[in-house]
Design an enzyme around this catalytic site. Structure first.
Site, short mmCIF file in Angstrom:
data_model
loop_
_atom_site.label_atom_id
_atom_site.label_comp_id
_atom_site.label_asym_id
_atom_site.label_seq_id
_atom_site.Cartn_x
_atom_site.Cartn_y
_atom_site.Cartn_z
N ASP A 106 -15.26 2.91 2.97
CA ASP A 106 -14.99 1.50 3.33
C ASP A 106 -16.19 0.60 3.05
O ASP A 106 -16.09 -0.62 3.22
CB ASP A 106 -14.63 1.40 4.82
CG ASP A 106 -13.27 2.02 5.10
OD1 ASP A 106 -12.42 2.05 4.18
OD2 ASP A 106 -13.06 2.49 6.24
N ARG A 143 0.82 -1.21 0.00
CA ARG A 143 0.00 0.00 0.00
C ARG A 143 0.87 1.27 0.00
O ARG A 143 1.95 1.29 0.58
CB ARG A 143 -0.96 -0.03 1.19
CG ARG A 143 -1.87 -1.27 1.10
CD ARG A 143 -2.89 -1.32 2.20
NE ARG A 143 -3.80 -0.19 2.12
CZ ARG A 143 -4.71 0.10 3.05
NH1 ARG A 143 -4.81 -0.68 4.12
NH2 ARG A 143 -5.52 1.12 2.91
N GLN A 179 -6.71 9.45 6.76
CA GLN A 179 -5.45 8.96 7.32
C GLN A 179 -4.34 9.97 7.14
O GLN A 179 -3.57 10.24 8.06
CB GLN A 179 -5.07 7.62 6.67
CG GLN A 179 -5.99 6.49 7.08
CD GLN A 179 -5.63 5.17 6.44
OE1 GLN A 179 -4.78 5.12 5.56
NE2 GLN A 179 -6.28 4.11 6.86
C1 S3P Z 1 -9.45 5.64 7.88
C2 S3P Z 1 -9.51 6.37 6.71
C3 S3P Z 1 -9.82 5.76 5.40
C4 S3P Z 1 -10.45 4.40 5.56
C5 S3P Z 1 -9.72 3.55 6.56
C6 S3P Z 1 -9.74 4.21 7.92
C7 S3P Z 1 -9.10 6.34 9.12
O1 S3P Z 1 -8.62 5.61 4.66
O2 S3P Z 1 -10.48 3.74 4.33
O3 S3P Z 1 -10.31 2.27 6.67
O4 S3P Z 1 -9.29 5.77 10.23
O5 S3P Z 1 -8.64 7.48 9.04
P1 S3P Z 1 -8.05 6.75 3.67
O6 S3P Z 1 -7.56 7.87 4.53
O7 S3P Z 1 -6.93 6.08 2.91
O8 S3P Z 1 -9.21 7.14 2.80
#
Ligand code: S3P
Length: 434
Positions: free
Chosen positions: A317, A119, A166
């Site tokens: 998600d 990733r 994230q």
């Molecule tokens: C999350 C943000 C999302 C999500 C992940 C959890 C988080 O990811 O898909 O399961 O807890 O901030 P991305 O920031 O890559 O969109």
């Protein structure tokens, strides 16, 4: 493991604590002054990865049953771990911890399983370098990554090119120990659990919304956080699987208790309602800064829907299980602008397209989305074996699909489910046997 048509789902149940809130609550408690107590923490493998990593960086974390205690390190902050930290399958742990470490004067190498190791990490590494952290990723911008944090980080304004909670949260965490005013602008609003928890732990934070739907979060550091008692509500992303199961299996009527209904997380439930799904939120209340409700879901006849691109972050998600709902709806549902799904725990566009075709659904895959023509509520053919690809949400989605098929759907491994929803199979069975 095989999933087949059976009895309706009836009765009340619960889902594990919200994964996103759990990671953040542990991290903020770890650097706050004093002892925090957390209840309802997610028991899944991903949150365990965060807890174990923090322990390796000197934080005392223990639990008695559901009561977790974190002895915050306060001003001392995190210490250098004795070896690499292994974050298993958890992208949120990897990205958020990179941010937290970036403004500590420590050197940390992060590794993960074969899914996490594919990733992209540059989206976090690049902006963190601008505050002074030295970050070395593997070729292709993946794990293993070594972060050499900067004890005297420089405040910056970051403008995010992609909508990612994230990345936003990683930069917010880095800002806590950065002297001066740091800010992050996101193009569209993404889940705001970090913002809510920062405020609760006493971090100086302000949020401004722009006309285009984006937000700027400003933090002044160094911030002195104070320990808190936090109750983590149920995870809407886990509740989604049970809710869709109830919608597609005739005769079903379930309650899922104490689920987080933060509006930046409930896009799937809104979409299902627009499709004709009988889903309601009852007994709404606020619990430690997050809106919470009981969710009632009953079997419904669903019609197809097109998902508007601006809705994508609020159900990011939930696309795997949304595609399953679409496979039982009347007509052709379409979703575009889903390029990010290709870099989740698996390539979820291809994983879902392949699996749906294998169980007899008419699917068209494009670079950034899917078009799915549903059964109109009738059984699907089923009768296929699905590879879960180290992706909990692929495994649970096809398990749910199997509950309304002519022939059983077999999932090669249900192990990945433990990253977010230990007890998923047991809860399904309890509801079927009520
Ligand atoms: C999350 C943000 C999302 C999500 C992940 C959890 C988080 O990811 O898909 O399961 O807890 O901030 P991305 O920031 O890559 O969109």
């Amino acid at each position: 493991m095989a999933f087949r048509s059976g009895r309706p789902l009836i009765g009340a149940t619960r889902v594990p604590g919200d994964k996103s809130i759990s990671h953040r609550a542990l991290m903020l408690a770890a650097i706050a002054s004093g002892r925090s107590r957390i209840t309802g923490l997610s028991p899944g493998g991903d949150v365990r990865s965060t807890a174990d990593a923090l322990r390796q960086m000197g934080v005392a974390i223990s639990n008695e049953g559901d009561q977790w205690t974190v002895e915050g390190r306060g001003e001392a902050g995190l210490s250098e771990p004795p070896g690499p930290i292994d974050l298993g399958n958890s992208g949120t742990s990897a990205r958020l911890l990179m941010g937290l470490i970036a403004s500590h004067p420590i050197r940390v190498t992060i590794i993960g399983d074969s899914s996490l190791s594919q990733r992209p990490m540059e989206r976090v590494a690049a902006p963190l370098r601008t505050i002074g952290a030295a970050i070395q990723a593997s070729p292709g911008g993946t794990l293993p990554v070594t972060v050499e944090g900067q004890g005297k980080a420089m405040p910056r304004h970051h403008r995010l090119a992609i909508a990612s909670a994230q990345v936003k949260s990683a930069l917010m965490l880095a800002a806590l120990r950065t002297p001066g005013t740091s800010s992050v602008t996101e193009p569209v609003a993404t889940r705001d659990h970090s913002e809510r928890l920062f405020d609760r732990f006493g971090a100086p934070i302000s949020i401004e919304e722009d006309e285009a739907g984006g937000r700027t979060i400003t933090i002044t550091g160094p911030a002195a956080l104070t320990a808190q008692d936090i109750r983590v509500p149920g995870d809407p992303s886990s509740a989604a699987f049970l809710a869709v199961a109830a919608l597609i299996v005739p005769g079903s009527d379930i309650f899922i208790r104490d689920v987080c209904i933060n509006p930046l997380r409930t896009g799937l439930f809104e979409a299902l309602r627009q499709m004709g799904g009988d889903i309601i939120f009852v007994d709404k209340k606020m619990v430690d800064g997050e809106p919470v409700a009981n969710i009632r879901a009953r079997h419904s006849r669903l019609s197809a829907i097109d998902i508007a691109p601006q809705k994508v972050p609020s159900m990011i998600d939930e696309f795997p299980i949304f595609f399953i709902a679409a496979a039982f709806a009347d007509g052709t549902s379409r979703a575009r602008g889903l390029r990010e799904l290709r870099v989740k725990e698996s390539d979820r566009i291809t994983a879902m397209a392949d699996g749906l075709k294998a169980i007899g659904v008419d699917v068209e895959e494009s670079e950034d989305g899917l078009a799915i023509t549903g059964s109109g509520g009738g059984h699907l053919r089923g009768g296929a074996s699905i590879a879960s690809r180290l992706d909990h949400r692929i495994a649970m989605s096809f398990a749910v699909a199997g509950l309304h098929c002519d022939e059983a759907v077999t999932i090669d491994s249900m192990m990945p489910v433990d990253t977010s929803f230990p007890g998923f199979i047991e809860r399904l069975r309890e509801l079927q046997n009520a």
